[in-house]
Scaffold this active site. Structure first.
Site, mmCIF file in Angstrom:
data_model
loop_
_atom_site.group_PDB
_atom_site.id
_atom_site.type_symbol
_atom_site.label_atom_id
_atom_site.label_comp_id
_atom_site.label_asym_id
_atom_site.label_seq_id
_atom_site.Cartn_x
_atom_site.Cartn_y
_atom_site.Cartn_z
ATOM 1 N N ASP A 282 33.989 37.126 15.072
ATOM 2 C CA ASP A 282 32.922 38.045 15.405
ATOM 3 C C ASP A 282 32.471 38.668 14.083
ATOM 4 O OD1 ASP A 282 31.417 40.025 16.937
ATOM 5 O OD2 ASP A 282 32.969 41.418 16.292
ATOM 6 N N CYS B 4 73.133 29.436 31.414
ATOM 7 C CA CYS B 4 73.637 30.576 32.176
ATOM 8 C C CYS B 4 72.515 31.522 32.573
ATOM 9 C CB CYS B 4 74.627 31.373 31.343
ATOM 10 S SG CYS B 4 75.978 30.393 30.737
ATOM 11 N N CYS C 284 75.820 29.962 27.230
ATOM 12 C CA CYS C 284 74.838 28.937 26.916
ATOM 13 C C CYS C 284 73.552 29.287 27.657
ATOM 14 C CB CYS C 284 75.388 27.595 27.379
ATOM 15 S SG CYS C 284 74.730 26.231 26.454
ATOM 16 N N ASP D 33 34.322 42.029 22.766
ATOM 17 C CA ASP D 33 34.568 40.600 22.693
ATOM 18 C C ASP D 33 35.603 40.141 23.709
ATOM 19 O OD1 ASP D 33 32.903 40.550 20.391
ATOM 20 O OD2 ASP D 33 34.594 41.286 19.233
ATOM 21 N N ASP E 91 36.957 42.389 17.259
ATOM 22 C CA ASP E 91 37.494 43.735 17.161
ATOM 23 C C ASP E 91 37.907 44.225 18.543
ATOM 24 O OD1 ASP E 91 34.946 43.873 18.010
ATOM 25 O OD2 ASP E 91 34.276 45.407 16.613
HETATM 26 P P1 ADP Z 1 27.746 41.701 17.207
HETATM 27 O O1 ADP Z 1 27.827 40.403 17.936
HETATM 28 O O2 ADP Z 1 27.486 41.464 15.751
HETATM 29 O O3 ADP Z 1 28.944 42.566 17.433
HETATM 30 P P2 ADP Z 1 26.054 43.000 19.210
HETATM 31 O O4 ADP Z 1 26.081 41.880 20.188
HETATM 32 O O5 ADP Z 1 26.818 44.216 19.558
HETATM 33 O O6 ADP Z 1 26.459 42.483 17.743
HETATM 34 O O7 ADP Z 1 24.554 43.431 18.967
HETATM 35 C C1 ADP Z 1 23.573 42.502 18.535
HETATM 36 C C2 ADP Z 1 22.346 43.191 18.027
HETATM 37 O O8 ADP Z 1 21.730 43.929 19.066
HETATM 38 C C3 ADP Z 1 22.602 44.197 16.938
HETATM 39 O O9 ADP Z 1 22.621 43.602 15.672
HETATM 40 C C4 ADP Z 1 21.421 45.136 17.089
HETATM 41 O O10 ADP Z 1 20.285 44.624 16.431
HETATM 42 C C5 ADP Z 1 21.154 45.113 18.564
HETATM 43 N N1 ADP Z 1 21.750 46.270 19.244
HETATM 44 C C6 ADP Z 1 22.796 46.229 20.078
HETATM 45 N N2 ADP Z 1 23.085 47.472 20.539
HETATM 46 C C7 ADP Z 1 22.211 48.315 19.939
HETATM 47 C C8 ADP Z 1 22.014 49.727 19.963
HETATM 48 N N3 ADP Z 1 22.762 50.552 20.691
HETATM 49 N N4 ADP Z 1 21.000 50.231 19.229
HETATM 50 C C9 ADP Z 1 20.239 49.433 18.478
HETATM 51 N N5 ADP Z 1 20.385 48.101 18.411
HETATM 52 C C10 ADP Z 1 21.356 47.534 19.117
HETATM 53 MG MG MG Z 2 31.325 43.274 17.623
#
Ligand code: ADP
Ligand code: MG
Length: 720
Positions: A412, A16, A13, A619, A615
């Site tokens: 996201d 245990c 059970c 995040d 993903d």
């Molecule tokens: P999400 O929340 O959609 O995953 P991110 O927070 O990673 O997006 O990025 C938000 C925005 O910042 C992007 O849409 C882009 O415009 C800008 N950004 C982030 N990293 C880069 C990069 N390495 N080169 C150019 N733009 C960037």
């Molecule tokens: Mg993302």
């Protein structure tokens, strides 16, 4: 520190399990002991000087049997089967002896002493394990189910009811075996995942004796291949090493995790990712152990073997998850601890008032709350196993409960609702550089970034045949953009909103042009050097094919709020949300603010919870803060994604609605089981106290309820 796993026998059970856990935990050096009643295993975390023998001895001293667990699934299954068979044989022998004694007792030509001796022998054999455990429990100052049954059996025997006592003990023994059989079958039917690992593998290794290998007496040598120095051997899959070249032909299961070196095939990955459609694999692709090569031949280089493979890690996680109790379970365990003394008192009262010892004994037999204790863990086990088969790893019973109660699901955007592999869709120059120069400048700046935007730009540069130099310095501003230097040049690539922070002025025409793209749902970034805007690059990400349907399914399930959370521009987010039927958008959220957003959604009231689907890469904080964090597409990479509570092996958004549905069903099954067990127990106790139930009837009724609860839970295995 090490983890030792043992097989435990003789647990009748759920109560245990705690006794065994306490016995194990009392050994110096043991930091944690966990017993899985259903799998009949214990896993013990202990310092290195603790031996398996010491652990097994303490389990045996507590009144249970212990054995080493073979790590090979095939061996383990065979061992379990053998143990179950020998237990069944013993029980059968005891039953036959009891029956023979009973029959002979009514034959007048046979002396009474002979038949009585047979019955008493059977009684002692059947009752011995129960009594032994009951004594151990009493010494540990605990009252459990064994104590109840033990007292009942002794009481029956002491008033001369040897046959009844023997039958009760026998039924308890048989019932425990029936329970064990049911759960073992359930575990197997879900493809004890590891049984999918093929037993042998065809490996190509350099021949040790190149010339006369053909004549070698070793039967496993098949034939020399075109490469004269290599030959194919069939070896046990457990002996394949990382770096070995493995050949998998059509119809065979892949024996290792690895990379395809040569060949193409369509592979059914259902055991690992839950995808029902086969996936095309060719050179350079990753393949997983246990998946089925449906057509074609593959030559694979092994990258992970044995315990490190994705499937083995999934199996470990599932096993650990099944031991992670749902909160409902802990309350129940405490309740069961109370129930036993209450029932003992009740039985005593019945005897005091009726002077009918048989009645009091029957009360003891039916009072044991086994079905009540089993209802939750069996359902949790079945639901987690069912989910695993669909490529959904739920990391514990508590998350099943939380998932069943969700009212808000946050997604996201990039990489979750979209594929996260954007393409450069448009370039616009606002200075006198050429298109190629614009891309090259952006590519140098983005070379060290892993962001999807950066990868899109790098791919574009590659397709234009540009050679990008390494930047002399590089800074990633998460959720905003990148700043890099090439010699004296200062390059900035990123969001429009962020440019003012970088002292870059956007002219009206740049502004207008970007708004246009944003309105179409395309992320657009500014490319600037030395404070001047040089151009813009628009990248278009594709929305996942299954996204719209998945969102629709969640609406149908009655999830109240579906929210898109993104760092991207608001207009881009609104456009995509509109296409998917998402009602709420939180855009331009910096990565570090995502967790805060989840917190505020959680605070917004109402019972239930908030899930975050991401993903998994950037995040993580948000996944950890949410009541249920769901990480996508983790097969192959980091299966045991730390921050997530639910891991989807494939990037399949439809699995979220599946998880919600399954969790709700599991909670329903748990409640059914609990309610049934409670009503049944109360009814049986009432019948027994009022003298409407006989001892043996009580024993049968009691075991019947446990088996019924288990069978009900097993229905979850066939969910949808
Ligand atoms: P999400 O929340 O959609 O995953 P991110 O927070 O990673 O997006 O990025 C938000 C925005 O910042 C992007 O849409 C882009 O415009 C800008 N950004 C982030 N990293 C880069 C990069 N390495 N080169 C150019 N733009 C960037
Ligand atoms: Mg993302």
């Amino acid at each position: 520190m090490k983890t030792i796993k043992l097989g435990i026998g003789g647990m009748s059970c759920a109560g245990c399990a705690r006794t065994v856990e306490q016995a194990l935990a009392s050994i110096p050096g043991v930091t944690k002991a966990n017993v899985d009643v259903l799998a009949r295993t214990a896993s013990v975390a202990a310092s290195d000087d603790v031996t398996e023998e010491a652990l097994m001895a303490s389990v045996r001293a507590a009144g249970y049997s212990a054995r080493r667990l073979a790590s090979q699934p095939h061996v383990r299954e065979a061992e379990e089967r053998k143990a179950a068979q020998s237990a069944l044989l013993k029980t059968g022998g005891i039953g036959a002896l009891l029956l023979a004694g009973w029959i002979l007792g009514s034959v007048s030509s046979v002396p009474k002493t002979v038949s009585l001796a047979m019955v008493i022998t059977a009684l002692v054999l059947a009752a011995f394990p129960i009594l032994w455990r009951a004594i151990k429990a009493l010494f540990a100052r605990k009252l459990d189910a064994d104590v109840l049954v033990g007292i009942a059996v002794i009481a029956a025997a002491s008033v001369g009811e040897f046959i009844a006592a023997g039958e009760v003990a026998f039924i308890m023994l048989l019932g425990a075996q029936l329970e064990e059989y049911t759960t073992r079958r359930a575990r197997k039917s879900l493809g004890s995942l590891l049984s999918l690992v093929p037993a042998t593998a065809h490996v190509r290794r350099p021949a040790s004796v190149p010339q006369d290998a053909c004549a070698s007496p070793d039967k496993s040598v098949r034939a020399p291949l075109d490469d004269q120095n290599e030959m194919e051997q069939e070896i046990p899959a457990a002996e394949v090493r990382v770096g070995d070249i493995v050949v998998v032909r059509a119809g065979e299961r892949i024996p290792v995790d690895g990379l395809v070196r040569q060949g193409t095939a369509s592979v059914n990955q259902a055991p690992v990712t839950g995808e029902s459609m086969p996936v095309e694999k060719s050179t350079g692709d990753e393949v997983f152990v246990g998946t089925l090569n449906e057509s074609g031949a593959l030559i694979i280089e092994a990258t992970r073997v044995g315990e490190d493979t994705t499937l083995a890690r999934i199996a470990q996680l599932v096993e650990a998850a099944q031991q992670n109790e749902a909160p409902i379970q802990r309350t129940l365990d405490r309740l069961a601890g109370w129930l036993v003394p209450v029932m003992l008192t009740l039985a005593a009262l019945v005897f005091v008032f009726t002077h009918d010892i048989a009645r009091a004994i029957t009360v003891l037999i039916v009072a044991c709350p086994c079905a009540l204790i089993l209802a939750t863990p069996t359902a949790v086990m079945a639901a987690i196993a069912r989910a695993a088969r669909a490529g959904v790893l739920i990391k514990g019973g508590q998350f099943l409960e939380a998932t069943a109660r969700l009212h808000t699901i946050v997604f996201d955007k990039t990489g979750t609702l979209t594929y996260g592999e954007p393409e450069v869709a448009d370039l616009r120059r606002f200075c006198d550089h050429s298109d190629a120069e614009l891309v090259e400048m952006a590519a140098v700046a983005e070379k060290m970034s892993t962001h999807p935007v950066a990868r899109a730009i790098m791919r574009k540069a590659q397709s234009l045949g540009l050679k990008t130099a390494d930047p002399t310095s590089f800074e990633a501003h998460h959720g905003r953009g990148v700043v890099a230097r090439r010699g004296e040049q200062r390059l900035v690539v990123g969001q429009k909103r962020w440019m003012s922070e970088q002292d870059i002025h956007l002219s009206e025409s740049v502004d207008e042009h970007m708004d246009e793209h944003h309105g179409e749902g395309h992320t657009t970034v500014v490319v600037a050097h030395d404070g001047k805007v040089c151009g813009t690059i628009c990248v278009a990400d594709t929305v996942r094919a299954s996204a719209k349907e998945a969102i629709g399914d969640l609406h149908e399930l009655g999830i109240e709020r579906i929210v898109m959370l993104t760092g991207d521009n608001r207009r881009v987010a609104l456009d995509i949300a509109g296409k998917l039927g998402i009602d709420e958008v939180k855009a331009e959220v910096l990565p570090e603010q995502k967790a805060e957003q989840i917190e505020s959604l959680k605070r917004s009231g109402r019972a239930g919870g908030v899930a975050m689907v991401g993903d998994g890469i950037n995040d993580a904080p948000a996944l950890a803060v949410a009541d249920v964090g769901v990480a996508m597409g983790v097969s192959g990479t980091d299966v045991a994604h730390e921050a997530a509570d639910i891991a989807l092996m494939a990037d399949d958004l439809s699995k979220i609605a599946f998880s919600v549905g399954l969790s709700r069903q599991a909670l329903r099954v748990i409640k059914q089981g609990l309610l049934f067990a409670l009503v049944y127990n109360v009814t049986m106790v009432t019948l027994a106290s009022s003298g409407h139930l006989h001892m043996i009837g009580g024993a049968i009724a009691h075991q019947f309820s446990s088996v019924l609860v288990i069978l009900n839970a097993m229905r979850l295995l066939r969910y949808r």
